[in-house]
Design an enzyme around this catalytic site. Structure first.
Site, PDB file in Angstrom:
ATOM      1  CG  HIS A   1      46.377  -0.807  -2.849  1.00 59.51           C
ATOM      2  ND1 HIS A   1      46.794  -2.085  -3.119  1.00 59.51           N
ATOM      3  CD2 HIS A   1      45.016  -0.845  -2.872  1.00 59.51           C
ATOM      4  CE1 HIS A   1      45.749  -2.870  -3.306  1.00 59.51           C
ATOM      5  NE2 HIS A   1      44.657  -2.138  -3.167  1.00 59.51           N
TER       6      HIS A   1
ATOM      7  CE1 TYR B   1      40.786   2.833  -5.906  1.00 63.41           C
ATOM      8  CE2 TYR B   1      41.661   3.018  -8.115  1.00 63.41           C
ATOM      9  CZ  TYR B   1      41.312   2.248  -7.038  1.00 63.41           C
ATOM     10  OH  TYR B   1      41.496   0.881  -7.097  1.00 63.41           O
TER      11      TYR B   1
END
Length: 352
Positions: free
Chosen positions: A61, A329
């Protein structure tokens, strides 16, 4: 100025939940939860092997933009969760729209999925962070499957694209991917972030004021009517951000936050499985976004949208992807922030 009394047990519960979530993510990162199997660095390394390293950007992303606004709760969400965000009133929100992939310069039309990530900033210092996709289900059930999908998707040096035979072999070996593939095939990509609905995909556990626990998922449902991506937009590499800027120039954009409540037996550990359509849904309020800015300078730039950072009244479910997402993440965040720091240092050293 009078201040509301501090709920010490609530604070302690919130701290315990954060510590437990962080411990689970750390254990998964280190491989303790999946010995001799894939870990978060394996996943992030594979993103880098497949698509290269783009210093300072998220490993997935990577292309996105920041947004700001608020959530106006109508109080209905308090029927399932005692989280302060569901009490009537307004909560500030920062967020990010993005598309999947590691290339921050990828054309918007190169992928069919969009994402929305949000941070609800509660008055007592708690946060609710959520990362959502525009599909109601995920492609895989487990971190190992996700890793194998990444390997199967590795671009062929000769073509620059994944080998169809390898992808087909992965899909045949993993029939759980079929609902995701069928949904994407039946739903053309949207023409705008503004007319896209976004889904939590993973299940979470909500606890109400009486201690009752229920599994939930949530989605943001746009007030802007859906429209498919147009042929003209396919030729415009940045049509999503340009469209969002144009719409926000005309006024704020709104989504309804809708909570879906599971029934006993509904799977909470399988993000590929949708719950039946007749499950109770609660409109908990309205998300209002009023401004956008480039991610290079926006408020979302340095945010890790870890979905296990939750306020008291919400907790992770037993879905194995949640700990894996949190850990991956964190690895991505640490790498990109180090890259930004090194770049800033090198630029400082060259200044007169």
């Amino acid at each position: 100025m009078n201040r509301a009394p501090i709920c010490v047990p609530c604070r302690l519960a919130a701290i315990a939940a954060i510590v437990a979530g962080a411990a689970a993510a750390f254990a998964w990162t280190a491989g303790w939860l999946t010995p001799h199997r894939v870990t978060a660095p394996h996943i992030i390394n594979t993103f880098e092997t497949n698509y290269g390293v783009h210093p300072g950007f998220r490993r997935n992303h990577a292309k996105g933009l920041c947004v700001e606004g608020w959530f106006e709760s109508n109080g209905n969400g308090a029927s399932v969760s005692r989280a302060a965000v569901f009490a009537p009133g307004r909560t500030p929100v920062i967020g990010r729209f993005a598309i999947p992939g590691s290339n921050p310069s990828a054309p918007d039309a190169s992928v069919p999925v969009r994402s929305m990530a949000l941070v609800f900033q509660l008055q007592d210092g708690e946060q609710w962070r959520t990362g959502m996709n525009s599909t109601p289900v995920f492609a895989v059930q487990t971190p190992l499957q996700f890793f194998r999908q990444l390997v199967a998707s590795r671009p062929d040096p000769a073509t620059g694209k994944p080998d169809p035979a390898k992808l087909d072999a992965f899909y045949r070996a993993n029939p759980e991917t079929l609902p995701f593939r069928q949904w994407v095939k039946a739903h053309p990509p949207s023409s705008s972030f503004a007319n896209t609905g976004f889904y939590s995909i993973n299940a979470f556990i909500a606890t109400d004021a009486n201690g009752r626990r229920q599994a939930i998922r949530w989605q943001t449902v746009p007030e802007t009517p859906y429209a498919p991506q147009t042929p003209e937009q396919k030729t415009q590499p940045d049509f999503l951000s340009n469209d969002l800027d144009a719409r926000l120039a005309q006024g704020p954009l709104r989504w309804h936050l809708v909570i879906t409540v599971a029934q006993p037996g509904d799977p909470t550990d399988d993000a590929t499985a949708a719950w039946p359509a007749d499950r109770t849904q609660i409109d908990a309020g309205t998300l209002v976004l009023q401004s956008a800015s480039p991610q290079s300078e926006g408020v979302c730039r340095d945010v890790n949208f870890d979905p296990t950072i939750l306020p008291a009244g919400l907790a992770p479910s037993d879905d194995p992807l949640l700990a894996a997402r949190s850990a991956a993440y964190a690895v991505s965040f640490n790498r990109r922030t180090r890259e930004v720091a090194k770049l800033a240092q090198s630029q400082g050293e060259t200044q007169p």
